[in-house]
Design a protein around this motif. Structure first.
Motif, short mmCIF file in Angstrom:
data_model
loop_
_atom_site.label_atom_id
_atom_site.label_comp_id
_atom_site.label_asym_id
_atom_site.label_seq_id
_atom_site.Cartn_x
_atom_site.Cartn_y
_atom_site.Cartn_z
N PRO A 132 -9.57 0.49 -6.15
CA PRO A 132 -9.73 1.52 -5.11
C PRO A 132 -11.17 1.72 -4.62
CG PRO A 132 -8.18 2.26 -6.75
CD PRO A 132 -8.74 0.96 -7.26
N GLU A 264 -0.80 1.47 0.89
CA GLU A 264 -0.98 2.85 0.46
C GLU A 264 -0.10 3.79 1.28
OE1 GLU A 264 -3.02 4.38 -1.76
OE2 GLU A 264 -4.02 2.62 -2.59
N GLU A 267 3.60 3.22 0.70
CA GLU A 267 3.87 3.44 -0.72
C GLU A 267 4.51 2.22 -1.37
OE1 GLU A 267 6.21 6.99 -0.84
OE2 GLU A 267 4.53 8.28 -0.28
N GLU A 269 3.28 -1.37 -3.48
CA GLU A 269 2.16 -2.06 -4.12
C GLU A 269 1.96 -3.42 -3.46
OE1 GLU A 269 0.80 -3.86 -8.48
OE2 GLU A 269 2.70 -2.76 -8.25
N ASN A 360 -8.15 7.62 6.02
CA ASN A 360 -7.39 6.95 4.98
C ASN A 360 -8.29 6.26 3.96
OD1 ASN A 360 -4.20 6.73 5.15
ND2 ASN A 360 -4.99 7.02 7.22
N VAL A 364 -8.16 7.04 -0.08
CA VAL A 364 -8.11 6.06 -1.17
C VAL A 364 -9.25 6.31 -2.16
CG1 VAL A 364 -8.33 3.60 -1.75
CG2 VAL A 364 -6.99 4.30 0.25
N ARG A 367 -9.11 8.52 -5.39
CA ARG A 367 -8.60 8.03 -6.67
C ARG A 367 -9.69 7.41 -7.54
NH1 ARG A 367 -4.65 4.56 -3.97
NH2 ARG A 367 -5.19 3.09 -5.60
#
Length: 434
Positions: A132, A264, A267, A269, A360, A364, A367
Motif C-alpha cells: 500500500p 481497491e 473490492e 484482490e 483514492n 489507500v 492503510r
C-alpha cells in the motif's frame, strides 16, 4: 453519496447512459494524441482524421479485450482503454527521424506489443513489490499529475489563442459545481450519472455562448471503414523497436498502479494472475493498434475517478462503452458531434475526476503504518521526485534523450523511487525488528 452499481441492480437503460458517460469522459484523451502526434509529423487533415477514427475503433476493441477478456487475457475489471501519453515523445522522435519515419513507428508498436505479451508473466511477478505505501503514493501522483491536463482543458484547451478566457473558466466551473451538487444531493441513477449531466449542462451553456459549431457535420460521411495498414506496410528499425519496447515496460509499471487502484474500488484482490492478464490485454491492444496504424494502448487512469464517483462495479458498462467507441470509429458523423464538446466542458468534469483519483490514493495510504517513519520518507521522496517533471518540465532536458521515457513520466518516476525506497528502508526496518 452514490449507490454502488453491480450486475444485479443495473437496468439496461441505466447501463446505456452510464456507458455514454464513460465514452464522453475519455473521448478527449482518445483524440488528443492523434492530434498531437499527427500535427508534429506534418500529416494532412485527412490523415489526422483517419488517426482519430482508427483510434476510437481500436479503443473499443482494446476495451472489450480488457473488460470481457478471454483465455488468460484481460483483467475483467470495469476498465476503459485508450492511447497512452507515455509514448507521445518517443513516437514523435521516431516519426521525425529521417532514417525512420511514420512506418517505423507502426512497426515498432507491433513488435512492442508482441514483446509485452511475452514478458507479461514475468512482469506480473512484480506485484510483491507494490504494498500500500507504494501503490497509494503512485495513485496519489497519478491524480496530481493529471490536474494540469484538466486545468488546460478548463482554460480552453491546447493551442487556443484566447487561453484562459473567463468564459471558458466559468463554463468549467459550472460543470464542476453541477457534478458536485448532483453527486451530493441526488440519489439513485441520476446521482450516478452526475458527470454526464454536468457535461450536458456545460454543453448547453457553451452552445448559447457560441462555442459550438456543427456547420461541417454535413460534410462528414455517415459510414467510414477503418482498414489495417492504411499508411502502408510497417517498417522495422532496431532502435525504434528498442525504444518502444522500453515504453511498453513503462506502460506496465503505470498500469500496475491503476489496476490496483481499481481493485481497491471494486473490492477484488489484484494477484499475479490478474496482473498478467491485464498486461497481456494492454499488449494485445498495442499490437492491434500498430496493425491499424494507430498507437500503443493502456488502461486509462480516468477509470479510477469514474469508478469512485459512480460506484459502478459492473464491467458490462465499460464493455458497452467499448461497443459505442467502435461505432464512433465507424460512423464519423456521430464522432464529429461528440468532438464538438468544448474543452472547457471536459475540463470541469476532469477536475472532479482527477481529484477523485488523488483522493483514492490518500484512501489507500490510510492503510499504511505511519508509526514506521520510513513510510513517511518513502511517500515524501517518491511523490516529490515524481512530480518534478510536472512542475518543472525542463528539469531533465540536459540529460540523455534515451532516458526521457523514465524521467518525463511522473507515474514511472514515483513507482521506481517508491519500490526502491520501500525495498531498502523497510527491509532494514524488518531486520531491526527481528
Amino acid at each position: 453519496m452514490t449507490n454502488t452499481i453491480t450486475a444485479n441492480n443495473l437496468k439496461p437503460s441505466s447501463m446505456i447512459f452510464l456507458s455514454i458517460q464513460h465514452v464522453l469522459v475519455m473521448y478527449a484523451g482518445a483524440v488528443s494524441i492523434p492530434l498531437i502526434v499527427g500535427g508534429a509529423l506534418g500529416l494532412s487533415t485527412a490523415e489526422i482524421a483517419f488517426l482519430i477514427t482508427a483510434d476510437l475503433f481500436v479503443c473499443g476493441i482494446a476495451t472489450l479485450i480488457q473488460t470481457i477478456g478471454f483465455k488468460n487475457v484481460g483483467i475483467r475489471f470495469p476498465i476503459m482503454m485508450g492511447v497512452t501519453f507515455t509514448a507521445v515523445g518517443p513516437m514523435i522522435a521516431i516519426g521525425t527521424n529521417p532514417d525512420m519515419g511514420l512506418l517505423s513507428v507502426f512497426g515498432a508498436i507491433i513488435i512492442a506489443g508482441i514483446f509485452g505479451f511475452l514478458i507479461s508473466p514475468f512482469i506480473g511477478k512484480l506485484i510483491r513489490f507494490f504494498p500500500p505505501v507504494v501503490t497509494g503514493t503512485q495513485i496519489l501522483v497519478i491524480g496530481l499529475s493529471l490536474i494540469g491536463i484538466a486545468g488546460t482543458w478548463s482554460a480552453g484547451g491546447y493551442g487556443v489563442k484566447d487561453f484562459g478566457n473567463p468564459l471558458y473558466l466559468s463554463i468549467a466551473a459550472c460543470v464542476l459545481l453541477s457534478i458536485i451538487i448532483i453527486s451530493r444531493y441526488v440519489k439513485g441513477f441520476l446521482g450516478n450519472i452526475s458527470v454526464l449531466i454536468g457535461m450536458g449542462i456545460g454543453y448547453i451553456i457553451a452552445a448559447f455562448s457560441g462555442l459550438i459549431s456543427l456547420d461541417k457535420i454535413d460534410e462528414s460521411p455517415w459510414l467510414g471503414w477503418v482498414m489495417p495498414f492504411h499508411f502502408g506496410i510497417p517498417e522495422f528499425n532496431f532502435w525504434a523497436v528498442l525504444t518502444m519496447c522500453v515504453v511498453m515496460l513503462v506502460i506496465f509499471i503505470e498500469t500496475a498502479g491503476m489496476f490496483m487502484a481499481v481493485g481497491e474500488i471494486v473490492e477484488e484482490e489484484v494477484d499475479q494472475e490478474k496482473l498478467t492478464r491485464g498486461f497481456r490485454a494492454d499488449s494485445l491492444g498495442t499490437m492491434i493498434g500498430g496493425i491499424f496504424n494507430i498507437f500503443p494502448y493502456t488502461s486509462y487512469a480516468q477509470n479510477i475517478g469514474l469508478l469512485a464517483i459512480t460506484g459502478v462495479k459492473n464491467r458490462s458498462v465499460c464493455a458497452l462503452a467499448g461497443v459505442f467507441l467502435i461505432l464512433l470509429g465507424l460512423f464519423p458523423k456521430i464522432a464529429y458531434f461528440v468532438a464538438s464538446i468544448p474543452s472547457c466542458v471536459l475540463g470541469g468534469a476532469a477536475l472532479f475526476m482527477f481529484g477523485m483519483v488523488t483522493s483514492n490514493g490518500i484512501k489507500v495510504l490510510q492503510r499504511v503504518d505511519f508509526q514506521n517513519v520510513n513510510n513517511l520518507y518513502i511517500i515524501a521522496v517518491s511523490a516529490g521526485i515524481g512530480m518534478l517533471p510536472v512542475f518543472s518540465p525542463t528539469i531533465f532536458s540536459q540529460l540523455p534523450s534515451y532516458l526521457s521515457p523514465l524521467l518525463n513520466s511522473p507515474i514511472l518516476l514515483t513507482a521506481f523511487c517508491a519500490v526502491i525506497l520501500n525495498a531498502v528502508l523497510n527491509r532494514k526496518q524488518r531486520i531491526l525488528d527481528e
